[in-house]
Design a protein around this motif. Structure first.
Motif, PDB file in Angstrom:
ATOM      1  N   THR A 149      34.578 -54.698 -10.593  1.00  0.00           N
ATOM      2  CA  THR A 149      35.080 -54.856  -9.322  1.00  0.00           C
ATOM      3  C   THR A 149      36.710 -55.090  -9.437  1.00  0.00           C
ATOM      4  O   THR A 149      37.141 -55.346 -10.533  1.00  0.00           O
ATOM      5  CB  THR A 149      34.541 -55.748  -8.445  1.00  0.00           C
ATOM      6  OG1 THR A 149      34.617 -57.077  -9.100  1.00  0.00           O
ATOM      7  CG2 THR A 149      33.105 -55.496  -8.300  1.00  0.00           C
ATOM      8  N   GLY A 150      37.495 -55.230  -8.366  1.00  0.00           N
ATOM      9  CA  GLY A 150      38.672 -55.899  -8.155  1.00  0.00           C
ATOM     10  C   GLY A 150      39.743 -54.574  -8.666  1.00  0.00           C
ATOM     11  O   GLY A 150      39.460 -53.526  -8.792  1.00  0.00           O
ATOM     12  N   ASP A 154      39.787 -50.523  -9.329  1.00  0.00           N
ATOM     13  CA  ASP A 154      40.473 -49.579  -8.557  1.00  0.00           C
ATOM     14  C   ASP A 154      41.291 -48.549  -9.282  1.00  0.00           C
ATOM     15  O   ASP A 154      41.413 -47.525  -9.108  1.00  0.00           O
ATOM     16  CB  ASP A 154      41.644 -50.406  -7.783  1.00  0.00           C
ATOM     17  CG  ASP A 154      41.053 -51.242  -6.755  1.00  0.00           C
ATOM     18  OD1 ASP A 154      39.613 -50.834  -6.192  1.00  0.00           O
ATOM     19  OD2 ASP A 154      41.382 -52.203  -6.007  1.00  0.00           O
ATOM     20  N   GLN A 157      38.901 -46.120 -11.213  1.00  0.00           N
ATOM     21  CA  GLN A 157      38.485 -45.116 -10.165  1.00  0.00           C
ATOM     22  C   GLN A 157      39.544 -44.176  -9.545  1.00  0.00           C
ATOM     23  O   GLN A 157      39.433 -42.966  -9.650  1.00  0.00           O
ATOM     24  CB  GLN A 157      38.053 -45.863  -8.924  1.00  0.00           C
ATOM     25  CG  GLN A 157      37.052 -44.957  -7.765  1.00  0.00           C
ATOM     26  CD  GLN A 157      35.813 -44.624  -8.340  1.00  0.00           C
ATOM     27  OE1 GLN A 157      35.221 -45.002  -9.194  1.00  0.00           O
ATOM     28  NE2 GLN A 157      35.198 -43.621  -7.559  1.00  0.00           N
ATOM     29  N   THR A 189      45.535 -44.859  -1.804  1.00  0.00           N
ATOM     30  CA  THR A 189      44.599 -45.006  -1.349  1.00  0.00           C
ATOM     31  C   THR A 189      43.739 -46.388  -2.134  1.00  0.00           C
ATOM     32  O   THR A 189      43.422 -47.197  -1.514  1.00  0.00           O
ATOM     33  CB  THR A 189      43.388 -43.828  -1.576  1.00  0.00           C
ATOM     34  OG1 THR A 189      43.906 -42.781  -0.876  1.00  0.00           O
ATOM     35  CG2 THR A 189      41.848 -44.235  -1.067  1.00  0.00           C
ATOM     36  N   SER A 354      32.768 -50.492  -8.914  1.00  0.00           N
ATOM     37  CA  SER A 354      32.627 -50.821  -7.387  1.00  0.00           C
ATOM     38  C   SER A 354      33.837 -51.327  -6.725  1.00  0.00           C
ATOM     39  O   SER A 354      34.601 -52.264  -6.882  1.00  0.00           O
ATOM     40  CB  SER A 354      31.702 -51.932  -6.857  1.00  0.00           C
ATOM     41  OG  SER A 354      31.471 -52.214  -5.618  1.00  0.00           O
ATOM     42  N   SER A 355      34.553 -50.289  -5.985  1.00  0.00           N
ATOM     43  CA  SER A 355      35.624 -50.511  -5.187  1.00  0.00           C
ATOM     44  C   SER A 355      35.798 -50.739  -3.715  1.00  0.00           C
ATOM     45  O   SER A 355      34.850 -49.869  -3.155  1.00  0.00           O
ATOM     46  CB  SER A 355      36.875 -49.354  -5.545  1.00  0.00           C
ATOM     47  OG  SER A 355      38.006 -49.464  -4.726  1.00  0.00           O
ATOM     48  N   ASP A 356      36.432 -51.478  -3.057  1.00  0.00           N
ATOM     49  CA  ASP A 356      36.349 -51.678  -1.579  1.00  0.00           C
ATOM     50  C   ASP A 356      37.102 -50.643  -0.887  1.00  0.00           C
ATOM     51  O   ASP A 356      37.206 -50.518   0.267  1.00  0.00           O
ATOM     52  CB  ASP A 356      36.633 -52.908  -1.155  1.00  0.00           C
ATOM     53  CG  ASP A 356      38.368 -53.463  -1.474  1.00  0.00           C
ATOM     54  OD1 ASP A 356      38.820 -52.723  -2.232  1.00  0.00           O
ATOM     55  OD2 ASP A 356      38.475 -54.702  -1.245  1.00  0.00           O
ATOM     56  N   LYS A 357      37.728 -49.920  -1.710  1.00  0.00           N
ATOM     57  CA  LYS A 357      39.006 -48.638  -1.195  1.00  0.00           C
ATOM     58  C   LYS A 357      37.950 -47.394  -0.817  1.00  0.00           C
ATOM     59  O   LYS A 357      36.903 -47.182  -1.488  1.00  0.00           O
ATOM     60  CB  LYS A 357      39.851 -48.385  -1.913  1.00  0.00           C
ATOM     61  CG  LYS A 357      40.524 -49.547  -2.722  1.00  0.00           C
ATOM     62  CD  LYS A 357      41.345 -50.520  -1.706  1.00  0.00           C
ATOM     63  CE  LYS A 357      42.265 -51.447  -2.463  1.00  0.00           C
ATOM     64  NZ  LYS A 357      41.550 -52.398  -3.302  1.00  0.00           N
ATOM     65  N   THR A 358      38.269 -46.538   0.443  1.00  0.00           N
ATOM     66  CA  THR A 358      37.535 -45.735   0.633  1.00  0.00           C
ATOM     67  C   THR A 358      38.495 -44.261   0.932  1.00  0.00           C
ATOM     68  O   THR A 358      39.689 -44.798   1.531  1.00  0.00           O
ATOM     69  CB  THR A 358      36.832 -45.766   1.933  1.00  0.00           C
ATOM     70  OG1 THR A 358      37.538 -46.172   3.004  1.00  0.00           O
ATOM     71  CG2 THR A 358      35.636 -46.658   1.831  1.00  0.00           C
TER      72      THR A 358
END
Length: 389
Positions: A149-150, A154, A157, A189, A354-358
């Motif tokens: 994550t984090g 990012d 990804q 993004t 797992s990224s919180d960006k979409t």
């Protein structure tokens, strides 16, 4: 005909063969198989405590050994040249690229758990080049339940997604600026930065950095001519992203990778310089090499200074972001075939992220593009009659 002679042929514009020729296409694919094999081996060897120099030597050895077992017979009286097209580099954490240590270095770094390593390799067969780069995390224990994550997720990804979109846009008629724009949008993004100065090049026989390029990141002082892709071209697509500024710089790390500047000549004064230059002209007349691959590494370190001063060699400096920045790098070779752009090098990315960006609708539309052209089905008489009725 040696590589240096082939270069003359290429620059004079004579047809040296492109991938519309099945023999040429086969040589690209065979070189790609060896590159992928070397990468797979490097990934399996990248464990805590392993010396970086040993990984670089391992990658080169795999390529050299595999090349020695194919195209052993002369073709039309000509020996098929083959071997390392780009020396294996292993760049760790904030180091972006071109880290290729020498045996004579005083200190040899080792990998540690959690390090982000970028491997860069290349192979050629009869001058037809395949290259690849891959990023991994040493000791990666991520699972779907416990993903990475984090910022680390990012940047990985973003680089992975930008690679996929670049491939989809490498269609005849599309332009290099379309790819640059899409990569910029991906980086924005995921709140990361493309690395300044990174170029994707068209490749030709014995030419690893052709004049047709794709800029990874456009700057005020760095722009390229807008050009369209064409059928039967071959590209090295280079994607590098950073959680930092994306403006790497040289530090104390010694430059060890060079390439002969084929259009330059000079009468060298130093004996060590002449020895180095003669060896380069004999062994590496057109493609990049490491000082480690020369007969006398220490003499090469002395001789390279005068060669650089008189621009007989191009250098590939070791570049770094700031300490603590995370860098992801992927590179792959693409054939622009009639059936669509085909990626022939590179490994599947297996880390769980797992990224919180979409991504927005524009990037989603690009991701939905197909790289393969649909084959038109011939209408049978029966189906045509059904349509008529």
């Amino acid at each position: 005909q040696r590589a240096s002679e082939m270069l003359v042929t290429e620059t004079e514009g004579e047809d040296a063969g492109d991938i519309s020729n099945s023999d040429v296409c086969t040589k690209y694919r065979e070189a790609a198989k060896i590159v992928n094999l070397a990468l797979e081996g490097l990934v399996s060897q990248a464990k805590p405590g392993v010396k970086v120099i040993d990984l670089c030597k391992f990658g080169d050895n795999v390529i050299t050994q595999k090349c020695s077992s194919i195209y052993q017979k002369k073709i039309k009286g000509r020996i098929i040249e083959k071997g390392v097209a780009f020396p294996t580099c292993a760049s760790v954490n904030e180091c972006v690229c071109h880290n290729c240590p020498l045996e004579s270095d005083e200190h040899h770094s080792t990998l540690a758990s959690g390090d982000m390593v970028k491997f860069d390799v290349g192979c050629y067969i009869d001058g037809y080049i395949a290259v690849a780069a891959h990023t991994l995390i040493v000791g990666d224990c991520s699972t779907p339940d416990k993903p990475i994550t984090g910022p680390q997720a990012d940047v990985l990804q973003a680089a992975h997604l930008a690679s996929d979109i670049a491939l989809k846009l490498l269609q005849p008629g599309n332009t290099n600026s379309q790819v640059t724009h899409a990569i910029s949008k991906v980086a924005d993004t995921f709140c990361v930065r493309p690395i300044v100065g990174v170029l994707s090049h068209q490749m030709k026989r014995f030419v690893i950095d052709g004049n047709k390029v794709i800029l990874l990141r456009e700057e005020v002082d760095q722009k390229v001519e807008n050009q369209s892709f064409e059928l039967n071209e071959v590209y090295s697509v280079d994607i590098a992203m950073s959680t930092g500024e994306g403006k790497p710089r040289e530090n104390q790390a010694r430059t060890t990778v060079f390439k002969r500047a084929v259009d330059k000549n000079y009468r060298l004064k130093m004996r060590a310089s002449r020895y180095l230059f003669n060896e380069v002209n004999s062994k590496f007349p057109a493609l990049p090499f490491s000082l480690r691959s020369l007969d006398d590494e220490r003499q090469a370190r002395m001789g390279v200074v005068e060669c650089l001063k008189h621009e007989l060699l191009h250098s590939y400096p070791v570049l770094h972001e700031r300490a603590g920045d995370l860098v992801a790098h992927f590179r792959f070779t693409v054939l622009l075939l009639p059936s669509g752009p085909t990626r022939i090098t590179g490994l599947p990315f297996t880390s769980n992220l797992s990224s919180d960006k979409t991504i927005d609708s524009e990037l989603a539309a690009l991701m939905a593009l197909s790289t393969k052209k649909k084959k038109r089905k011939k209408k049978t008489k029966t189906s045509q009659d059904e349509i008529d009725h």
